[in-house]
Design a protein around this motif. Structure first.
Motif, PDB file in Angstrom:
ATOM      1  N   THR A  85      51.008  20.025   8.430  1.00 23.69           N
ATOM      2  CA  THR A  85      49.851  20.505   7.675  1.00 23.69           C
ATOM      3  C   THR A  85      48.956  19.349   7.247  1.00 23.69           C
ATOM      4  OG1 THR A  85      51.153  22.389   6.921  1.00 23.69           O
ATOM      5  CG2 THR A  85      49.155  21.857   5.673  1.00 23.69           C
ATOM      6  N   ARG A  86      49.547  18.236   6.853  1.00 24.97           N
ATOM      7  CA  ARG A  86      48.756  17.077   6.409  1.00 24.97           C
ATOM      8  C   ARG A  86      48.005  16.382   7.545  1.00 24.97           C
ATOM      9  NH1 ARG A  86      51.728  13.081   2.279  1.00 24.97           N
ATOM     10  NH2 ARG A  86      53.752  14.014   2.671  1.00 24.97           N
ATOM     11  N   ASN A  87      48.336  16.685   8.784  1.00 24.38           N
ATOM     12  CA  ASN A  87      47.700  16.028   9.920  1.00 24.38           C
ATOM     13  C   ASN A  87      46.378  16.747  10.225  1.00 24.38           C
ATOM     14  OD1 ASN A  87      47.059  14.595  12.198  1.00 24.38           O
ATOM     15  ND2 ASN A  87      49.071  14.797  13.134  1.00 24.38           N
ATOM     16  N   THR A  88      45.427  16.579   9.341  1.00 26.76           N
ATOM     17  CA  THR A  88      44.159  17.304   9.443  1.00 26.76           C
ATOM     18  C   THR A  88      43.355  16.910  10.682  1.00 26.76           C
ATOM     19  OG1 THR A  88      43.118  15.724   7.939  1.00 26.76           O
ATOM     20  CG2 THR A  88      43.990  17.753   6.962  1.00 26.76           C
ATOM     21  N   ASP A  89      43.459  15.665  11.125  1.00 26.59           N
ATOM     22  CA  ASP A  89      42.753  15.264  12.347  1.00 26.59           C
ATOM     23  C   ASP A  89      43.285  16.023  13.550  1.00 26.59           C
ATOM     24  OD1 ASP A  89      41.168  13.483  10.950  1.00 26.59           O
ATOM     25  OD2 ASP A  89      42.293  11.703  11.572  1.00 26.59           O
ATOM     26  N   ALA A  90      44.608  16.134  13.668  1.00 24.37           N
ATOM     27  CA  ALA A  90      45.196  16.868  14.787  1.00 24.37           C
ATOM     28  C   ALA A  90      44.846  18.350  14.700  1.00 24.37           C
ATOM     29  CB  ALA A  90      46.713  16.686  14.813  1.00 24.37           C
ATOM     30  N   ARG A  91      44.903  18.922  13.520  1.00 19.19           N
ATOM     31  CA  ARG A  91      44.551  20.338  13.366  1.00 19.19           C
ATOM     32  C   ARG A  91      43.118  20.580  13.815  1.00 19.19           C
ATOM     33  NH1 ARG A  91      45.736  21.139   7.383  1.00 19.19           N
ATOM     34  NH2 ARG A  91      44.433  22.941   7.745  1.00 19.19           N
ATOM     35  N   ALA A  92      42.212  19.712  13.413  1.00 23.50           N
ATOM     36  CA  ALA A  92      40.807  19.864  13.823  1.00 23.50           C
ATOM     37  C   ALA A  92      40.667  19.711  15.336  1.00 23.50           C
ATOM     38  CB  ALA A  92      39.932  18.849  13.094  1.00 23.50           C
ATOM     39  N   PHE A  93      41.384  18.763  15.931  1.00 19.77           N
ATOM     40  CA  PHE A  93      41.366  18.552  17.379  1.00 19.77           C
ATOM     41  C   PHE A  93      41.761  19.838  18.100  1.00 19.77           C
ATOM     42  CE2 PHE A  93      43.916  17.552  21.153  1.00 19.77           C
ATOM     43  CZ  PHE A  93      43.027  16.819  21.917  1.00 19.77           C
ATOM     44  N   TYR A  94      42.871  20.435  17.699  1.00 16.79           N
ATOM     45  CA  TYR A  94      43.339  21.651  18.366  1.00 16.79           C
ATOM     46  C   TYR A  94      42.422  22.842  18.101  1.00 16.79           C
ATOM     47  CZ  TYR A  94      47.560  18.995  19.291  1.00 16.79           C
ATOM     48  OH  TYR A  94      48.445  18.048  19.726  1.00 16.79           O
ATOM     49  N   GLU A  95      41.943  22.972  16.889  1.00 13.98           N
ATOM     50  CA  GLU A  95      41.052  24.091  16.569  1.00 13.98           C
ATOM     51  C   GLU A  95      39.757  24.010  17.375  1.00 13.98           C
ATOM     52  OE1 GLU A  95      40.740  23.987  12.294  1.00 13.98           O
ATOM     53  OE2 GLU A  95      42.854  24.564  12.049  1.00 13.98           O
ATOM     54  N   ARG A  96      39.215  22.805  17.556  1.00  8.41           N
ATOM     55  CA  ARG A  96      38.001  22.646  18.368  1.00  8.41           C
ATOM     56  C   ARG A  96      38.243  23.029  19.825  1.00  8.41           C
ATOM     57  NH1 ARG A  96      37.549  17.773  15.497  1.00  8.41           N
ATOM     58  NH2 ARG A  96      38.289  16.596  17.297  1.00  8.41           N
ATOM     59  N   ARG A  97      39.474  23.011  20.244  1.00  9.39           N
ATOM     60  CA  ARG A  97      39.821  23.317  21.628  1.00  9.39           C
ATOM     61  C   ARG A  97      40.410  24.716  21.785  1.00  9.39           C
ATOM     62  NH1 ARG A  97      39.183  18.405  20.426  1.00  9.39           N
ATOM     63  NH2 ARG A  97      38.451  16.900  21.958  1.00  9.39           N
ATOM     64  N   GLY A  98      40.160  25.564  20.808  1.00 12.11           N
ATOM     65  CA  GLY A  98      40.492  26.979  20.935  1.00 12.11           C
ATOM     66  C   GLY A  98      41.856  27.416  20.454  1.00 12.11           C
ATOM     67  N   PHE A  99      42.615  26.555  19.812  1.00 13.08           N
ATOM     68  CA  PHE A  99      43.915  26.954  19.284  1.00 13.08           C
ATOM     69  C   PHE A  99      43.718  27.765  18.006  1.00 13.08           C
ATOM     70  CE2 PHE A  99      45.201  23.733  22.187  1.00 13.08           C
ATOM     71  CZ  PHE A  99      46.529  23.978  22.492  1.00 13.08           C
ATOM     72  N   GLN A 100      44.516  28.808  17.869  1.00 14.44           N
ATOM     73  CA  GLN A 100      44.460  29.693  16.715  1.00 14.44           C
ATOM     74  C   GLN A 100      45.736  29.540  15.886  1.00 14.44           C
ATOM     75  OE1 GLN A 100      41.737  31.794  16.083  1.00 14.44           O
ATOM     76  NE2 GLN A 100      40.848  30.619  17.781  1.00 14.44           N
ATOM     77  N   LEU A 101      45.584  29.544  14.580  1.00  9.70           N
ATOM     78  CA  LEU A 101      46.722  29.431  13.670  1.00  9.70           C
ATOM     79  C   LEU A 101      47.570  30.700  13.737  1.00  9.70           C
ATOM     80  CD1 LEU A 101      48.173  27.885  11.383  1.00  9.70           C
ATOM     81  CD2 LEU A 101      46.618  29.043   9.788  1.00  9.70           C
TER      82      LEU A 101
END
Length: 125
Positions: A85-101
């Motif tokens: 959860t704290r890895n906000t850069d990775a979360r943003a990377f995946y979200e920009r590439r279409g990954f859904q929570l």
């Protein structure tokens, strides 16, 4: 990720990569031709992106995107991953590439006891 506990020494990590990750996953490395400097790597097992790591000095240069595209080629119908959860850069990377929570966890399902999130990517229909 300096917030993670350092649980294993380099020899233990090498053993794990050699005897667990390499035999169980499809693994790709990104390196500069003619040099032995590792820029990043990705590992996929079935439809799970087990690992995607890019060296800090190589971030925002397309390395992660290239590794992720390779992972999608071997798992074209679905790709799932977990990220702290704290890895906000990775979360943003995946979200920009279409990954859904898909879900969130308090850390009880990982050995670091660090809250994490599960993401899934499916191709556009």
């Amino acid at each position: 990720m300096p917030y993670l506990p350092h649980q294993y020494d380099d020899d233990q990590t090498r053993w794990w990569v050699t005897h667990v990750v390499m035999p169980e996953c499809e693994v790709w490395v990104a390196e500069e031709p003619g040099r032995s400097e590792l820029h990043g790597f990705a590992a996929v097992k079935d439809d799970v992106l087990e690992h995607l790591y890019v060296a800090p000095e190589q971030r925002r240069r397309g390395v992660g995107s290239l590794l992720l595209e390779q992972a999608r080629r071997v798992s074209p119908d679905r790709l799932t991953l977990r990220v702290f959860t704290r890895n906000t850069d990775a979360r943003a990377f995946y979200e920009r590439r279409g990954f859904q929570l898909l879900d969130e966890n308090d850390g009880t399902r990982n050995e670091e006891n660090e809250p994490d999130m599960t993401y899934r990517w499916t191709p556009p229909r």
